[in-house]
Motif scaffolding. Structure first.
Motif, short mmCIF file in Angstrom:
data_model
loop_
_atom_site.label_atom_id
_atom_site.label_comp_id
_atom_site.label_asym_id
_atom_site.label_seq_id
_atom_site.Cartn_x
_atom_site.Cartn_y
_atom_site.Cartn_z
N LYS A 145 -50.17 -28.11 -75.51
CA LYS A 145 -50.54 -27.21 -74.41
C LYS A 145 -51.27 -27.98 -73.32
O LYS A 145 -51.00 -27.79 -72.12
N GLU A 146 -52.16 -28.87 -73.70
CA GLU A 146 -52.89 -29.69 -72.73
C GLU A 146 -51.95 -30.57 -71.93
O GLU A 146 -52.05 -30.68 -70.71
N GLN A 149 -49.97 -28.31 -69.53
CA GLN A 149 -50.80 -27.76 -68.45
C GLN A 149 -51.26 -28.81 -67.46
O GLN A 149 -51.36 -28.54 -66.27
N THR A 150 -51.57 -30.00 -67.95
CA THR A 150 -52.13 -31.02 -67.06
C THR A 150 -51.12 -32.06 -66.64
O THR A 150 -51.39 -32.83 -65.70
N GLY A 151 -49.99 -32.11 -67.33
CA GLY A 151 -49.00 -33.13 -67.01
C GLY A 151 -49.46 -34.52 -67.38
O GLY A 151 -48.96 -35.50 -66.88
N THR A 152 -50.44 -34.59 -68.32
CA THR A 152 -50.95 -35.90 -68.72
C THR A 152 -49.92 -36.64 -69.55
O THR A 152 -49.01 -36.07 -70.12
#
Length: 158
Positions: A145-146, A149-152
Motif C-alpha cells: 500500500k505504501e 500510494q507514494t510511488g516509492t
C-alpha cells in the motif's frame, strides 16, 4: 554477504508467494469455469467487488483496456445480470457500474473457496504461529500500500 543472503531470501519468498497463489487459485478454477466468463469479464467482477460502484473509465484504466473494450465486457456482464450500470446524476456523461445481487453472490462464492482453504491451513497452527503469519502478511500489505500510494521504489531500505 548480505547481498547473497537477500538473494536467497528473495528466491524463497517469491517461490512461496507463487506456490500460495497456485494453491489458492487451483481450488477456485472450478468455481470460475462454472461461471461461464472470459478472463476479462471475471477480472471486471473482481475489480467491482473490490472497489464497489466504479466509473466505466476507471474500470478501463485498472484493467488496461480501451473504453470500447470495457464497454463490451460490461455489456456481456449486464446481459448475464451480474452488473448494472447507471448514469451519474451529477454528470450524465459518466457511467457507473456496480455488481448486482447475483454478481455479489458469484464473487463471494469464488472467494469463499480460497478462504476455506486458507482456514484449513491456519487450523494446523498454534496461536503463536498463526499470529506470526498474520503479522507477516499484514506487513506485506502495508508495504505494498505504501509503495502504491507514494510511488516509492521497491529497493530495500538499508
Amino acid at each position: 554477504m548480505d547481498d547473497e543472503r537477500r538473494t536467497k531470501l528473495s528466491t524463497r519468498y517469491l517461490d512461496s508467494v507463487e506456490e500460495i497463489n497456485r494453491i489458492m487459485y487451483s481450488g477456485r478454477l472450478h468455481e470460475w469455469q462454472g461461471m461461464d466468463l472470459s478472463i476479462s469479464q471475471f477480472n471486471t467482477l473482481v475489480l467491482l467487488k473490490q472497489l464497489g460502484p466504479t466509473r466505466m473509465g476507471m474500470i478501463s484504466y485498472y484493467l488496461r483496456n480501451t473504453l470500447a473494450a470495457t464497454t463490451s465486457i460490461v455489456d456481456r456482464l449486464e446481459s448475464k445480470d451480474l452488473v448494472t450500470r447507471a448514469r451519474d446524476p451529477k454528470d450524465r456523461r459518466v457511467v457507473v457500474c456496480e455488481l448486482t445481487e447475483l454478481g455479489q453472490k458469484a464473487t463471494e462464492r469464488f472467494w469463499r473457496v480460497a478462504r476455506e482453504a486458507a482456514l484449513r491451513v491456519a487450523g494446523k497452527w498454534d496461536l503463536e504461529q498463526f499470529e506470526s503469519v498474520v503479522n507477516a502478511l499484514e506487513l506485506i500489505l502495508r508495504t505494498h500500500k505504501e509503495i502504491v500510494q507514494t510511488g516509492t521504489s521497491t529497493e530495500p531500505s538499508s
